[in-house]
Design a protein around this motif. Structure first.
Motif, short mmCIF file in Angstrom:
data_model
loop_
_atom_site.label_atom_id
_atom_site.label_comp_id
_atom_site.label_asym_id
_atom_site.label_seq_id
_atom_site.Cartn_x
_atom_site.Cartn_y
_atom_site.Cartn_z
N GLY A 168 92.64 51.48 -21.51
CA GLY A 168 94.05 51.38 -21.18
C GLY A 168 94.83 52.67 -21.21
O GLY A 168 95.95 52.71 -20.70
N VAL A 169 94.26 53.73 -21.79
CA VAL A 169 95.02 54.98 -21.87
C VAL A 169 94.21 56.20 -21.47
O VAL A 169 94.78 57.18 -21.00
N ALA A 170 92.90 56.17 -21.61
CA ALA A 170 92.08 57.33 -21.26
C ALA A 170 90.70 56.89 -20.81
O ALA A 170 89.90 56.42 -21.62
N ASP A 171 90.44 57.00 -19.50
CA ASP A 171 89.09 56.78 -19.00
C ASP A 171 88.21 57.92 -19.50
O ASP A 171 88.70 58.97 -19.92
N PRO A 172 86.87 57.74 -19.50
CA PRO A 172 85.98 58.75 -20.07
C PRO A 172 86.20 60.14 -19.50
O PRO A 172 86.22 60.32 -18.28
N GLN A 173 86.39 61.11 -20.40
CA GLN A 173 86.63 62.51 -20.03
C GLN A 173 85.80 63.40 -20.94
O GLN A 173 85.58 63.07 -22.10
N SER A 174 85.36 64.53 -20.41
CA SER A 174 84.45 65.37 -21.19
C SER A 174 84.96 66.80 -21.28
O SER A 174 85.74 67.26 -20.44
N THR A 175 84.51 67.49 -22.29
CA THR A 175 84.78 68.92 -22.45
C THR A 175 83.54 69.59 -23.03
O THR A 175 82.67 68.91 -23.61
N TRP A 176 83.45 70.90 -22.86
CA TRP A 176 82.31 71.67 -23.38
C TRP A 176 82.83 72.73 -24.34
O TRP A 176 83.85 73.35 -24.09
N SER A 177 82.11 72.93 -25.43
CA SER A 177 82.52 73.90 -26.44
C SER A 177 81.31 74.63 -27.01
O SER A 177 80.19 74.10 -27.01
N THR A 178 81.56 75.83 -27.51
CA THR A 178 80.55 76.57 -28.27
C THR A 178 81.04 76.64 -29.71
O THR A 178 82.12 77.17 -29.98
N ILE A 179 80.26 76.08 -30.61
CA ILE A 179 80.69 75.89 -32.00
C ILE A 179 79.74 76.62 -32.94
O ILE A 179 78.52 76.49 -32.82
N THR A 180 80.29 77.40 -33.84
CA THR A 180 79.49 78.06 -34.87
C THR A 180 79.86 77.51 -36.23
O THR A 180 81.03 77.52 -36.62
N LEU A 181 78.88 76.98 -36.95
CA LEU A 181 79.08 76.46 -38.29
C LEU A 181 78.44 77.40 -39.31
O LEU A 181 77.28 77.80 -39.14
N GLU A 182 79.21 77.74 -40.31
CA GLU A 182 78.70 78.53 -41.44
C GLU A 182 78.39 77.56 -42.57
O GLU A 182 79.28 76.87 -43.09
N LEU A 183 77.13 77.48 -42.96
CA LEU A 183 76.68 76.56 -43.98
C LEU A 183 76.24 77.30 -45.24
O LEU A 183 75.69 78.41 -45.15
N LEU A 184 76.48 76.71 -46.39
CA LEU A 184 76.01 77.25 -47.66
C LEU A 184 75.11 76.21 -48.34
O LEU A 184 75.36 75.01 -48.24
N TRP A 185 74.08 76.69 -49.04
CA TRP A 185 73.25 75.79 -49.84
C TRP A 185 73.96 75.60 -51.18
O TRP A 185 74.05 76.52 -51.99
N GLU A 186 74.50 74.44 -51.38
CA GLU A 186 75.34 74.17 -52.56
C GLU A 186 75.11 72.73 -53.01
O GLU A 186 75.05 71.82 -52.20
N ARG A 187 75.02 72.53 -54.30
CA ARG A 187 74.82 71.18 -54.87
C ARG A 187 73.57 70.51 -54.28
O ARG A 187 73.55 69.32 -54.00
N GLY A 188 72.53 71.33 -54.08
CA GLY A 188 71.24 70.79 -53.64
C GLY A 188 71.16 70.36 -52.19
O GLY A 188 70.26 69.58 -51.84
N ASP A 189 72.08 70.87 -51.33
CA ASP A 189 72.04 70.49 -49.92
C ASP A 189 72.84 71.48 -49.10
O ASP A 189 73.56 72.33 -49.64
#
Length: 231
Positions: A168-189
């Motif tokens: 009713g408000v938005a038919d399927p629409q797409s976008t493309w992104s480049t994402i960088t995640l900085e992860l740390l090993w903390e609390r066993g994960d």
């Protein structure tokens, strides 16, 4: 104005990535400078590589993935899994959003990420308030690379596509992104510490066909779920 023409800035990134930064829909915002794409020909590991254990997640509890292996494969698996959470968060209650986001975040970044995520989700729901039924928000990595890795931290970049829709408000629409995640090993994960999102690169759609209606989209993909998400 019909459903598919509604322009708005929406929360469409990896969990807490574009959820915080936002992304342009249908040209509502100009694209910022784009990084050079990773060549698909960089390809998979050499023939003969055998993985004897899963990189995770080994467990899902109350919407929270955990149990990633303490190696590069585990860091990549965590990044991909975290990016799949946006769709479940957008339809979750505030308490669930708080607990899930806190659990996947480092202690230092959790409070700020929760606040920013709640605000971004509220803004998205407000923009789609004229529709009915659940909001569809699906993000899927297409390419992934490790920019930096050690036993203590990892930097993972993904090229992703994201689809958003609501009846009713938005038919399927797409976008493309480049994402960088900085992860740390903390609390066993592996935990999410920082994130950066750039719009694009956006490939040529190579078609003049109109986007499907929400009903056609739902009928074609009924019963599907994001790859890597909990059953």
């Amino acid at each position: 104005m019909n459903a598919r023409q509604i322009p708005f800035t929406w929360a469409a990134g990896a969990v807490m990535t574009a959820l915080i930064a936002g992304a342009a829909l249908r040209g509502a915002l100009a694209d910022p400078p784009r990084p050079a794409p990773t060549s698909p020909t960089d390809g998979p590991p050499s023939v003969g590589v055998v993985r004897t254990s899963s990189p995770g997640p080994k467990r899902w509890l109350d919407g929270v993935p955990s149990g990633f292996s303490h190696d590069e494969d585990g860091a990549q698996a965590a990044a991909v899994t975290f990016s799949s959470l946006a769709g479940s968060l957008v339809n979750a209650n505030p308490a669930s959003v708080d607990s899930i986001v806190s659990a996947i975040s480092t202690k230092a970044s959790a409070a700020q990420r929760v606040a920013a995520t709640v605000a971004a989700l509220d803004a998205l729901r407000s923009r789609l308030a004229g529709g009915t039924g659940p909001i569809v928000l699906v993000q899927a990595p297409v390419l992934i690379r490790t920019d930096d890795y050690s036993d203590a931290k990892a930097s993972i970049t993904m090229w992703t596509t994201t689809v958003v829709a609501r009846r009713g408000v938005a038919d399927p629409q797409s976008t493309w992104s480049t994402i960088t995640l900085e992860l740390l090993w903390e609390r066993g994960d592996w935990r999410l510490d920082q994130e950066t999102t750039l719009s694009g690169p956006t490939p040529d759609q190579s078609t003049d066909a109109a986007p499907p209606s929400f009903d056609a989209f739902e009928a074609a993909l009924h019963g599907s779920r994001p790859v890597g998400s909990a059953r």
